[in-house]
Scaffold this active site. Structure first.
Site, PDB file in Angstrom:
ATOM      1  N   SER A 183       0.862  -1.182   0.000  1.00 58.92           N
ATOM      2  CA  SER A 183       0.000   0.000   0.000  1.00 58.92           C
ATOM      3  C   SER A 183       0.889   1.219   0.000  1.00 58.92           C
ATOM      4  O   SER A 183       2.055   1.150   0.396  1.00 58.92           O
ATOM      5  CB  SER A 183      -0.893   0.004   1.251  1.00 58.92           C
ATOM      6  N   TYR A 204      -1.619  -0.164  10.505  1.00 60.36           N
ATOM      7  CA  TYR A 204      -1.677  -0.559   9.093  1.00 60.36           C
ATOM      8  C   TYR A 204      -0.382  -0.181   8.388  1.00 60.36           C
ATOM      9  O   TYR A 204       0.193  -0.994   7.641  1.00 60.36           O
ATOM     10  CB  TYR A 204      -2.875   0.117   8.429  1.00 60.36           C
TER      11      TYR A 204
END
Length: 231
Positions: free
Chosen positions: A134, A147
């Site tokens: 990501s 995250y």
């Protein structure tokens, strides 16, 4: 790599980037094993088979690989480590269970799956592992520390692994997508998926492009962002 007739494993195949990638690889003539906790609804194809697998469990990964080899043949040419999730919140109020959930899925699952397929890829002296990280694996984001930490880990794992296996003819590519219109944002307060975001098919297209590179080189890192993000 010429994809037609080859075998791919795609994790997190039920929806979003995983499903779009499975469909793109099928369109290129590959046989695809979809691994996930839930089967993708409506995805039926003579070269697609779903195998229930929770990548957080190494035993489940081993069983899914055994079933894949039995059903699709002895060779594995591509692994797309796409299964992942994100939970938002401030560090001092964050659930330790959610922290572990993200690392078990995003990091440990990626490790378990790569570890499982590497012996066969080494025997073949051919293979390609795609790790979907990501943009959060390249920069910190407020209220997304867990995250980001998990995706930074995927980045480090990927960059180390490619140096470890390149002499065995195995490529490793890590993708860093920015905002993509998927169900990821359903559980992120204050964020909402919208049409200005990238589409899952955009990420799948980049994966196909990386896979189809000639044998003599590989794409290590791919950062993708929407051109005109919604303000």
């Amino acid at each position: 790599m010429e994809l037609e007739g080859k075998v791919a494993i795609v994790t997190g195949v039920s929806k979003g980037i995983g499903r779009a990638t499975a469909e793109a690889l099928l369109a290129r003539g590959m046989a695809v094993a979809g691994w996930g906790r839930h089967a993708p609804q409506g995805l039926t194809h003579e070269r697609f088979q779903f195998f229930e697998c929770d990548v957080r469990e190494e035993i489940a990964v081993a069983e899914a690989l055994t079933n894949t080899l039995r059903e699709l043949g002895p060779e594995i040419h591509v692994l797309v480590n796409n299964a992942g999730l994100g939970v938002a919140g401030p560090v001092d109020g964050f659930s330790s269970d959610d922290w572990r959930l993200m690392f078990d899925t995003n990091v440990h699952g990626t490790f378990y799956c790569a570890k499982a397929v590497l012996p066969q890829m080494k025997r073949q002296q051919l293979g390609h592992i795609i790790n979907v990280a990501s943009i959060a694996g390249t920069t910190g984001i407020e209220n997304m520390a867990g995250y980001c930490a998990s995706k930074f880990a995927v980045r480090g794992f990927s960059q180390s692994l490619f140096k470890e296996v390149r002499n065995d003819g195995i490529k490793v590519t890590c993708l860093y997508p920015g905002s993509t219109q998927t169900n990821f944002f359903d559980d992120i307060p204050g964020a909402q998926a919208n049409d200005s975001m990238m589409q899952p098919q955009d990420i799948a297209g980049a994966i196909v492009y990386a896979l189809e590179t000639p044998f003599n080189f590989h794409i290590v890192d791919v950062e993708m962002r929407p051109l005109q993000p919604k303000k």
